[in-house]
Design a protein around this motif. Structure first.
Motif, short mmCIF file in Angstrom:
data_model
loop_
_atom_site.label_atom_id
_atom_site.label_comp_id
_atom_site.label_asym_id
_atom_site.label_seq_id
_atom_site.Cartn_x
_atom_site.Cartn_y
_atom_site.Cartn_z
N LEU A 44 0.80 -1.21 0.00
CA LEU A 44 0.00 0.00 0.00
C LEU A 44 0.84 1.27 0.00
CD1 LEU A 44 -2.80 -1.21 2.39
CD2 LEU A 44 -2.79 -1.17 -0.10
N THR A 45 2.14 1.13 -0.17
CA THR A 45 2.99 2.30 -0.37
C THR A 45 3.83 2.05 -1.62
OG1 THR A 45 4.72 1.37 1.06
CG2 THR A 45 3.16 2.90 2.09
N GLU A 46 4.22 3.13 -2.27
CA GLU A 46 4.97 2.99 -3.52
C GLU A 46 6.34 2.33 -3.32
OE1 GLU A 46 5.23 6.64 -5.65
OE2 GLU A 46 3.06 6.99 -5.55
N ASN A 47 6.99 2.63 -2.19
CA ASN A 47 8.32 2.08 -1.97
C ASN A 47 8.32 0.76 -1.21
OD1 ASN A 47 7.70 2.88 0.62
ND2 ASN A 47 9.38 4.36 0.80
N GLY A 48 7.15 0.27 -0.83
CA GLY A 48 7.06 -1.01 -0.15
C GLY A 48 7.31 -0.96 1.34
N GLN A 49 7.59 0.23 1.87
CA GLN A 49 7.84 0.40 3.29
C GLN A 49 6.52 0.64 4.02
OE1 GLN A 49 10.96 0.13 4.76
NE2 GLN A 49 11.47 -0.59 2.73
N PHE A 50 6.36 0.01 5.18
CA PHE A 50 5.15 0.19 5.97
C PHE A 50 5.11 1.58 6.56
CE2 PHE A 50 3.02 0.20 10.10
CZ PHE A 50 1.77 -0.22 9.71
N ARG A 51 3.93 2.22 6.49
CA ARG A 51 3.68 3.50 7.16
C ARG A 51 2.39 3.35 7.96
NH1 ARG A 51 3.04 6.02 2.29
NH2 ARG A 51 1.29 7.06 3.23
N VAL A 52 2.40 3.84 9.18
CA VAL A 52 1.21 3.77 10.01
C VAL A 52 0.05 4.48 9.32
CG1 VAL A 52 0.20 4.48 12.21
CG2 VAL A 52 2.50 3.53 12.16
N SER A 53 0.32 5.59 8.67
CA SER A 53 -0.75 6.34 8.02
C SER A 53 -1.43 5.51 6.92
CB SER A 53 -0.21 7.65 7.44
OG SER A 53 0.76 7.40 6.45
N SER A 54 -0.67 4.67 6.21
CA SER A 54 -1.30 3.84 5.18
C SER A 54 -2.18 2.76 5.81
CB SER A 54 -0.25 3.22 4.25
OG SER A 54 0.57 2.31 4.96
#
Length: 98
Positions: A44-54
């Protein structure tokens, strides 16, 4: 999570997961290239890194797309958290003046 023959390594995770989840895993085909290294990726992010906001976006059902300027302004707002929360809720229509 698979052995060199391409079979699931049940001994590694069967005691860690619920039975219903194990049943789902049984239906998943083992990757053809089982010797390839797994790479965790948050889709769910372009770079594949997890973000709490996503994760919050997924939880509340936000559609992905361009971010409106007002939301970007709220995110970078560097003041008291209560004020930021108030502005956010007002823009969402959660706080109305009756």
């Amino acid at each position: 999570m698979v052995d060199e023959c391409g079979q699931w390594r049940w001994d590694l995770f069967e005691s860690l997961l619920l039975y219903e989840i194990l049943l789902h895993i049984v239906t998943v085909k083992v990757p053809l290239h089982a010797t390839m290294r797994d790479i965790p990726r948050w889709v769910l992010t372009e770079n594949g890194q997890f973000r709490v906001s996503s994760a919050y976006d997924v939880r509340i059902g936000v559609q992905f797309g361009p971010v409106e300027p007002i939301w970007r302004a709220i995110v970078v707002f560097k003041r008291i958290s209560r004020v930021k929360t108030f502005i956010w809720l007002t823009c969402l229509g959660e706080i109305v003046n009756e």
